[in-house]
Write an enzyme that holds these catalytic residues in place. Structure first.
Site, PDB file in Angstrom:
ATOM      1  N   ASP A  43       0.661  -1.298  -0.163  1.00  0.00           N
ATOM      2  CA  ASP A  43      -0.248  -0.010   0.066  1.00  0.00           C
ATOM      3  C   ASP A  43       0.745   1.376   0.082  1.00  0.00           C
ATOM      4  O   ASP A  43       0.219   2.313  -0.079  1.00  0.00           O
ATOM      5  CB  ASP A  43      -0.640  -0.215   1.250  1.00  0.00           C
ATOM      6  CG  ASP A  43      -0.019  -0.078   2.450  1.00  0.00           C
ATOM      7  OD1 ASP A  43       1.077   0.000   2.155  1.00  0.00           O
ATOM      8  OD2 ASP A  43      -1.227   0.069   3.365  1.00  0.00           O
ATOM      9  N   ASP A 214       7.405  11.198  23.725  1.00  0.00           N
ATOM     10  CA  ASP A 214       6.880  12.241  23.134  1.00  0.00           C
ATOM     11  C   ASP A 214       6.736  13.615  24.468  1.00  0.00           C
ATOM     12  O   ASP A 214       5.415  13.629  24.797  1.00  0.00           O
ATOM     13  CB  ASP A 214       5.397  12.061  22.878  1.00  0.00           C
ATOM     14  CG  ASP A 214       5.603  12.565  21.238  1.00  0.00           C
ATOM     15  OD1 ASP A 214       6.664  13.230  20.217  1.00  0.00           O
ATOM     16  OD2 ASP A 214       4.474  13.331  21.216  1.00  0.00           O
ATOM     17  N   GLU A 277      11.982  12.821  25.643  1.00  0.00           N
ATOM     18  CA  GLU A 277      12.327  14.188  24.419  1.00  0.00           C
ATOM     19  C   GLU A 277      11.725  14.744  24.672  1.00  0.00           C
ATOM     20  O   GLU A 277      11.063  15.834  24.743  1.00  0.00           O
ATOM     21  CB  GLU A 277      11.148  13.426  22.842  1.00  0.00           C
ATOM     22  CG  GLU A 277      11.088  14.554  22.100  1.00  0.00           C
ATOM     23  CD  GLU A 277       9.875  15.741  21.176  1.00  0.00           C
ATOM     24  OE1 GLU A 277       9.882  15.674  19.852  1.00  0.00           O
ATOM     25  OE2 GLU A 277       9.048  14.934  21.659  1.00  0.00           O
TER      26      GLU A 277
END
Length: 540
Positions: A43, A214, A277
């Site tokens: 895909d 994150d 992070e």
């Protein structure tokens, strides 16, 4: 709906990397940007099965662990960092069984697995946000300013450009420090804490070895949500403490998570880690995230952003090591990731400078992260057509003229070239979600394998030496006298020299050459260091 495994038994323990306590202190960890690594179904989008099939390549490369970017259920408004269900794999990337299979295969190969957790915000399609009652308890909602509440609650700007607030049909406003599809969670609500602790345990039970957190600096906002007073706020990130980033309250959350990780590890006989992070304005503030009772690693973005100058590099290395040493943590070096221009392009000196920077990084004390494709010397793709871009910062910032990130992160996310003479270069049986350059055939894994002058073989050799040489990895280093523009430092049993100048420099012979990013001439008692080069020398 959360997917289920056909075989829920825990994944086997890792037999390989992490030799002894504190495996993360000198580990080399490879970032897999899942949608651009390897496609199994044609895909054009990378997936977990594709990544699993390529794990032997990473074992052969010589890394210790992999970090996978988000593959959770998501509308993909921001490449999967807008999560709708943290316990389900998005069909775009496979199934929960595929995740389990990948973790088991990695462990069988001696590789640890780190996954992303996104705690600052969710997708606006998350069940919590879609329930108006829950949303106003678990996200940051505020009334507007102005006579009729028509103005945002404060002057905060989105990292992606434009206001950080969106008004709802009810007339109030919700905060989104990133895209409007990414509402910020309210970490003053204990339900949010409980949910993320459950999410961590879910993935730990599946066998992961750690979490990259994150926006680890963003969950807590300053009381009262005060104005900043001026625009261009995205440029201030990492340069000063902002009322929405690097607030001291985030450390309470990280301490709670550290207790969870340590307790789980003790109960299951393994070491699991948290990686921040965190954009902090100084190395000293970054070191707060890796105090003994907080997370284990924090990306050193000051190093990543340092220009290619000997004085600047020495200063950031000294400051970074001093800050992390003060809290007993390792420094975590990084040169590229999915949010910044690849260092082959960013450092301004092309492949020669990038190769030298990599050998410098791998010779420094601590841990290092590699971003997929840097081992191939991939440059930033700077000529992507606008219609191919998918970075939300491009559409909110660059295209609209609003302040924010530069909006060109797609250039470092172009799918990897594995083999062949033309796109998609073995990325998968179909095309690729971002167009690959037509001149990448010499940069494929297949083309570089076995070529001793290739960047791929340089990485393989460097990582093998890093494992073999007891003086590399975590430990001490000391600077040695060197000419202007040249860095020289010792690690036990070796010397590293870096010539940041654009021309050759002659120095006294430091030892026997082990590895160099460019050919080095040895003339009796002297060595001629090529411009923009790094060399490792054995001293015993």
């Amino acid at each position: 709906m959360t997917q289920e495994l056909t075989s829920p038994s825990p994944a086997p323990q890792v037999p390989g990397p992490g030799r002894g306590p504190g495996w993360w202190r000198d580990a080399v960890i490879y970032q897999i940007y899942v949608r651009s690594f390897a496609d199994s179904d044609g895909d054009g989008i990378g997936d977990l099965r594709g990544a699993r099939a390529r794990l032997p390549y990473l074992k052969d490369l010589g890394v210790d662990a992999v970090w996978l970017t988000p593959f959770y259920a998501s509308p993909q408004a921001d490449g999967g960092y807008d999560v709708a269900d943290y316990r389900t794999v998005d069909p775009l990337f496979g199934t929960l069984q595929d995740a389990d299979d990948l973790i088991r295969t990695a462990h069988d190969l001696g590789l640890r697995v780190i996954v992303d957790v996104v705690p600052n915000h969710t997708s606006d399609r998350h069940p919590w946000f879609r329930d108006p009652g829950l949303a106003r308890r678990r996200y940051v909602f505020r009334p507007g300013r102005g006579e009729h509440g028509e103005l945002p609650p404060n002057d905060w700007e989105s990292v992606f450009g434009g206001p950080a607030w969106t008004r709802t049909d009810r007339g109030d406003w919700y905060l989104h420090l990133f895209a409007p599809e990414q509402p910020d969670l309210d970490w003053d609500n204990p339900d949010v804490h409980a949910e993320f602790e459950a999410i961590l345990r879910f993935w730990l039970d599946l066998g992961v070895d750690g979490f990259r957190v994150d926006v680890a600096h963003g969950m807590v906002k300053a009381p009262g949500l005060p104005d900043i007073g001026h625009g261009q706020q995205a440029k201030l990130i990492g340069n000063q403490v902002l009322p929405f980033f690097d607030q001291d309250g985030v450390h309470t959350i990280h301490r709670t998570w550290r207790r969870l990780l340590d307790g789980y590890g003790t109960d299951h006989g393994k070491q699991v880690i948290g990686v921040a992070e965190a954009w902090a304005p100084t190395p000293e503030r970054l070191a707060l995230y890796v105090r003994p009772d907080e997370l284990h690693q924090a990306f050193n973005f000051q190093f990543l952003n340092t220009p290619w100058r000997a004085d600047a590099l020495r200063r950031v290395i000294d400051d970074s090591l001093a800050a992390t040493t003060s809290v007993g943590a390792p420094t975590t070096w990084v040169l590229s990731n999915h949010d910044v221009v690849r260092h082959t392009t960013r450092l301004g000196g092309g492949l020669a400078r990038a190769r030298a920077a990599t050998l410098l990084m791998l010779a420094l004390p601590g841990s290092a992260y590699l971003y997929q494709g840097e081992e191939l010397g991939l440059p930033e793709v700077t000529d992507l057509p606008d219609e191919a871009r998918q970075d939300p910062a491009f559409f909110r910032g660059h295209a609209s003229g609003k302040s924010g990130q530069d909006g060109f992160r797609d250039g470092c996310r172009v799918p990897l070239p594995w083999s062949g003479e033309a796109p998609p270069y073995g990325f998968g049986p179909g095309g690729s979600w971002l167009p690959q350059p037509a001149d990448w055939r010499a940069l494929t894994v297949a083309a570089q394998t076995g070529d001793p002058s290739s960047t791929l073989e340089l990485y393989r050799t460097a990582l093998a030496l890093r494992r073999e040489l007891p003086g590399l990895g975590d430990g001490e280093m000391s600077w040695q006298p060197s000419p202007d523009g040249v860095l020289a430092f010792t690690r036990p049993g070796m010397v590293c020299t870096v010539n940041t100048l654009g021309h050759e420099v002659e120095i006294p012979l430091p030892g026997s050459p082990l590895l160099s990013s460019a050919p080095v001439a040895v003339n009796g008692t002297t060595a001629a260091l090529p411009g923009d080069s790094c060399t490792w020398w054995a001293t015993r």
